[in-house]
Enzyme design. Structure first.
Site, PDB file in Angstrom:
ATOM      1  N   LYS A   1     -41.400  70.916 -68.941  1.00  8.38           N
ATOM      2  CA  LYS A   1     -41.611  72.421 -68.255  1.00  8.38           C
ATOM      3  C   LYS A   1     -40.581  73.535 -68.638  1.00  8.38           C
ATOM      4  O   LYS A   1     -39.937  73.293 -69.821  1.00  8.38           O
ATOM      5  CB  LYS A   1     -41.837  72.094 -66.682  1.00  8.38           C
TER       6      LYS A   1
ATOM      7  N   GLY B   1     -45.831  67.640 -58.919  1.00 11.41           N
ATOM      8  CA  GLY B   1     -44.446  68.285 -58.262  1.00 11.41           C
ATOM      9  C   GLY B   1     -44.518  68.245 -56.760  1.00 11.41           C
ATOM     10  O   GLY B   1     -43.537  68.438 -56.025  1.00 11.41           O
TER      11      GLY B   1
ATOM     12  N   HIS C   1     -52.535  73.445 -69.022  1.00 11.61           N
ATOM     13  CA  HIS C   1     -51.779  72.855 -68.095  1.00 11.61           C
ATOM     14  C   HIS C   1     -52.186  73.665 -66.888  1.00 11.61           C
ATOM     15  O   HIS C   1     -52.335  74.953 -66.780  1.00 11.61           O
ATOM     16  CB  HIS C   1     -50.417  72.941 -68.221  1.00 11.61           C
TER      17      HIS C   1
ATOM     18  N   SER D   1     -46.855  63.509 -60.216  1.00  7.74           N
ATOM     19  CA  SER D   1     -45.894  62.771 -59.367  1.00  7.74           C
ATOM     20  C   SER D   1     -45.962  61.287 -59.974  1.00  7.74           C
ATOM     21  O   SER D   1     -45.743  60.214 -59.134  1.00  7.74           O
ATOM     22  CB  SER D   1     -45.974  62.832 -57.995  1.00  7.74           C
TER      23      SER D   1
ATOM     24  N   GLU E   1     -50.415  74.772 -64.536  1.00  6.34           N
ATOM     25  CA  GLU E   1     -49.483  75.987 -64.209  1.00  6.34           C
ATOM     26  C   GLU E   1     -49.888  77.220 -65.049  1.00  6.34           C
ATOM     27  O   GLU E   1     -49.581  78.239 -64.565  1.00  6.34           O
ATOM     28  CB  GLU E   1     -47.971  75.367 -64.393  1.00  6.34           C
TER      29      GLU E   1
ATOM     30  N   ASN F   1     -43.226  65.974 -69.752  1.00  2.58           N
ATOM     31  CA  ASN F   1     -43.454  67.603 -69.640  1.00  2.58           C
ATOM     32  C   ASN F   1     -42.149  68.088 -69.070  1.00  2.58           C
ATOM     33  O   ASN F   1     -42.153  67.907 -67.903  1.00  2.58           O
ATOM     34  CB  ASN F   1     -44.674  67.801 -69.234  1.00  2.58           C
TER      35      ASN F   1
ATOM     36  N   GLU G   1     -54.718  65.730 -64.085  1.00  2.00           N
ATOM     37  CA  GLU G   1     -53.617  66.008 -63.090  1.00  2.00           C
ATOM     38  C   GLU G   1     -54.144  66.696 -62.028  1.00  2.00           C
ATOM     39  O   GLU G   1     -54.431  67.909 -61.961  1.00  2.00           O
ATOM     40  CB  GLU G   1     -52.808  67.085 -63.994  1.00  2.00           C
TER      41      GLU G   1
HETATM   42  P1  PGA Z   1     -44.773  66.058 -62.022  1.00  2.00           P
HETATM   43  O1  PGA Z   1     -45.523  67.012 -63.178  1.00  2.00           O
HETATM   44  O2  PGA Z   1     -44.804  64.841 -62.633  1.00  2.00           O
HETATM   45  O3  PGA Z   1     -43.532  66.554 -61.792  1.00  2.00           O
HETATM   46  O4  PGA Z   1     -45.860  65.965 -60.826  1.00  2.00           O
HETATM   47  C1  PGA Z   1     -46.654  66.618 -64.005  1.00  2.00           C
HETATM   48  C2  PGA Z   1     -47.142  67.521 -64.705  1.00  2.00           C
HETATM   49  O5  PGA Z   1     -47.393  68.750 -64.377  1.00  2.00           O
HETATM   50  O6  PGA Z   1     -47.428  67.686 -66.007  1.00  2.00           O
END
Ligand code: PGA
Length: 253
Positions: free
Chosen positions: A14, A176, A98, A215, A100, A12, A170
């Protein structure tokens, strides 16, 4: 991971990468990856790069995914794009819900369900992202939150639609932050999500890929992916580094 289910390693990206960086990253992934028939590789990239990257992937077996799309196919929705437009660029998968998007862009359960339905309608495989906040986990509400996020979609599309979809667990507190769920923590939740799906349909639950995200990196992927109910990963930060992303992919093989 179970041998009977599809395995998936999904990046992803982003809102990252200039045009040149996106081309460089995708080209390096194509050049350096050694794909295994049993594990699907997917990159979910910013919409603006679809034309460039879909051309780059055309002779590879790497799937192209998007990170969001509106639920209508066209209309007066300034700034939005639709699943039908994405399908024109060989996009095969769509992230929906997601955290976010849920937190920053008002994607509530009802919108997520409509986006999921629209993706299916245009032949894109939805990846339903679910996850609890740290506060919800502390209050022992994790399962309740995840079930209601899944229920909202099942109510609109029906359980059988999940034969064409994936789920990504998630935990928001792990995204993150560098703070990964332990393999045991993640496995427990994945098993509980699968059990919830099994209450609606044993067949759907048995074949439903449930990915872990939050992560995941080159150092922890192997232990997470070794768990019975973890069928792959949705990777943010580490998917922007070719070597790390490919190491994670190998750990699923
Ligand atoms: P990350 O993000 O691996 O940077 O924690 C995962 C995601 O949001 O899909």
């Amino acid at each position: 991971m179970s041998d009977s289910r599809r395995r998936i390693i999904a990046g992803n990206w982003k809102m990252n990468c200039s045009r040149a960086e996106a081309i460089q990253l995708a080209s390096a992934i194509v050049a350096d990856s050694n794909l295994n028939n049993n594990v699907e590789m997917l990159i979910c990239i910013p919409h603006i790069h679809m034309a460039d990257i879909s051309k780059l992937l055309i002779n590879s077996k790497i799937y192209l995914g998007a990170q969001d799309a509106h639920w209508e196919s066209s209309g007066a929705f300034t700034g939005e794009i639709s699943s039908s437009m994405l399908a024109d660029y060989q996009v095969s998968h769509l992230l929906v819900g997601h955290s976010e998007r849920r937190e920053m862009f008002a994607d509530d359960d009802s919108r997520v369900a409509k986006k999921f339905a629209a993706a299916l309608n245009y032949g894109l495989k939805p990846i339903l992202c679910i996850g609890e906040s740290l506060e919800q986990r502390k209050q022992e509400m994790t399962l309740e939150v995840l079930k209601s996020q899944c229920q909202a979609v099942v109510d609109v599309v029906g359980i059988n639609a999940f034969s064409q979809a994936y789920v990504a667990y998630e935990p928001i507190w792990a995204i993150g932050t560098g703070q990964t769920a332990t393999p045991e923590q993640a496995e427990q939740v994945h098993a509980e999500i699968r059990a919830w799906f099994a209450e609606q349909s044993k067949d759907i639950a048995a074949q439903l890929p449930i990915l872990y995200g939050g992560s995941m990196n080159a150092a922890n992927a192997e232990d997470l992916l070794a768990q019975d109910n973890i069928d792959g990963g949705l990777i943010g930060g580490a998917s922007l580094k070719v070597e790390d992303f490919l190491k994670i992919y190998s750990a699923a093989g």
